[in-house]
Scaffold this active site. Structure first.
Site, short mmCIF file in Angstrom:
data_model
loop_
_atom_site.label_atom_id
_atom_site.label_comp_id
_atom_site.label_asym_id
_atom_site.label_seq_id
_atom_site.Cartn_x
_atom_site.Cartn_y
_atom_site.Cartn_z
N HIS A 1 0.84 -1.19 0.00
CA HIS A 1 0.00 0.00 0.00
C HIS A 1 0.88 1.25 0.00
O HIS A 1 2.10 1.16 0.18
CB HIS A 1 -0.94 0.01 1.21
CG HIS A 1 -0.25 -0.19 2.51
ND1 HIS A 1 -0.34 -1.34 3.25
CD2 HIS A 1 0.59 0.61 3.18
CE1 HIS A 1 0.40 -1.24 4.32
NE2 HIS A 1 0.99 -0.07 4.31
C1 T46 Z 1 3.16 0.53 6.79
C2 T46 Z 1 3.82 -0.75 7.15
C3 T46 Z 1 5.29 -0.62 7.33
C4 T46 Z 1 -4.12 -0.33 13.48
O1 T46 Z 1 -5.23 -0.51 14.01
N1 T46 Z 1 -3.30 0.69 13.91
C5 T46 Z 1 -2.08 0.92 13.36
O2 T46 Z 1 -1.37 1.87 13.77
C6 T46 Z 1 -1.64 0.08 12.28
C7 T46 Z 1 -0.30 0.32 11.62
C8 T46 Z 1 -2.47 -0.93 11.87
N2 T46 Z 1 -3.67 -1.13 12.46
C9 T46 Z 1 -4.51 -2.24 12.03
C10 T46 Z 1 -5.03 -2.12 10.62
C11 T46 Z 1 -5.15 -3.54 10.15
O3 T46 Z 1 -6.42 -4.06 10.54
O4 T46 Z 1 -3.71 -3.44 12.03
C12 T46 Z 1 -4.08 -4.27 10.93
C13 T46 Z 1 -2.86 -4.63 10.10
O5 T46 Z 1 -2.40 -3.47 9.40
P1 T46 Z 1 -1.70 -3.55 7.97
O6 T46 Z 1 -2.24 -4.68 7.20
O7 T46 Z 1 -1.79 -2.19 7.35
O8 T46 Z 1 -0.18 -3.87 8.39
P2 T46 Z 1 1.11 -3.83 7.48
O9 T46 Z 1 2.22 -4.40 8.28
O10 T46 Z 1 0.85 -4.42 6.14
O11 T46 Z 1 1.41 -2.25 7.24
C14 T46 Z 1 1.85 -1.49 8.34
C15 T46 Z 1 1.23 -0.09 8.28
O12 T46 Z 1 -0.20 -0.22 8.20
C16 T46 Z 1 1.71 0.69 7.07
O13 T46 Z 1 1.37 2.06 7.23
O14 T46 Z 1 3.75 1.38 6.14
O15 T46 Z 1 3.26 -1.38 8.32
#
Ligand code: T46
Length: 146
Positions: A59
């Site tokens: 993303h």
């Molecule tokens: C990025 C990379 C490096 C939250 O509720 N609060 C938060 O601060 C974050 C980061 C995530 N979430 C929830 C949202 C989703 O339901 O945690 C779940 C997993 O998030 P996501 O699939 O976006 O995780 P990554 O590791 O793919 O991405 C994250 C960050 O979202 C993104 O901004 O740059 O780490």
């Protein structure tokens, strides 16, 4: 643009080195928002217990800026500004990867026990995410043209 950076009309990526204070008791590294990272830190989150075959990211963000660190272990981050792509390996807790707004990122190749810490410029906001790569490229082209 240096060998360690990616920069375009829309966004930029670069490595940031943090101070280290070493003495016989070990190493200490610190980070100050607005000084070592180019924004005030509004959120910190970390990834751990990551399976070694896990792929994260996939993303970009409309506005969010972040600096990503490997506090322990290592992993790979591919970044993409809509035209150019490059890869970084993070493995040194003194070195973070600054990622501005409008940069696509993908993370993989986590080592066993890797811990990824992220400093972020804004609280979590799902509306700030662009999770479709074609929509991201179209957005970068719109911004470049304007
Ligand atoms: C990025 C990379 C490096 C939250 O509720 N609060 C938060 O601060 C974050 C980061 C995530 N979430 C929830 C949202 C989703 O339901 O945690 C779940 C997993 O998030 P996501 O699939 O976006 O995780 P990554 O590791 O793919 O991405 C994250 C960050 O979202 C993104 O901004 O740059 O780490």
């Amino acid at each position: 643009m240096t060998a360690d950076s990616l920069s375009s009309h829309n966004g930029s990526v670069r490595l940031i080195g943090l101070p280290v204070v070493s003495d016989p008791r070990g190493d200490l590294t610190f980070v100050e928002g607005g000084n070592h990272v180019p924004f005030q830190i509004r959120r910190v989150y970390y990834l751990y217990n990551v399976p070694v075959d896990s792929e994260r990211g996939g993303h970009a963000h409309h506005e969010l800026e972040q600096v990503i660190f490997a506090l322990s272990g290592s992993f790979r981050i591919a970044v993409d500004d809509g035209r150019k792509r490059r890869e970084y390996w993070l493995r040194d807790p003194r070195t973070g990867l600054y990622i501005s707004r409008m940069i696509w990122r993908e993370m993989d190749a986590f080592s066993q026990g890797a811990v990824c810490m992220v400093l972020a410029s804004q609280p979590y906001d799902e509306a700030d995410y662009i999770r479709d790569y074609n929509a991201f490229v179209q957005e970068t082209e719109r911004e470049t043209a304007s």
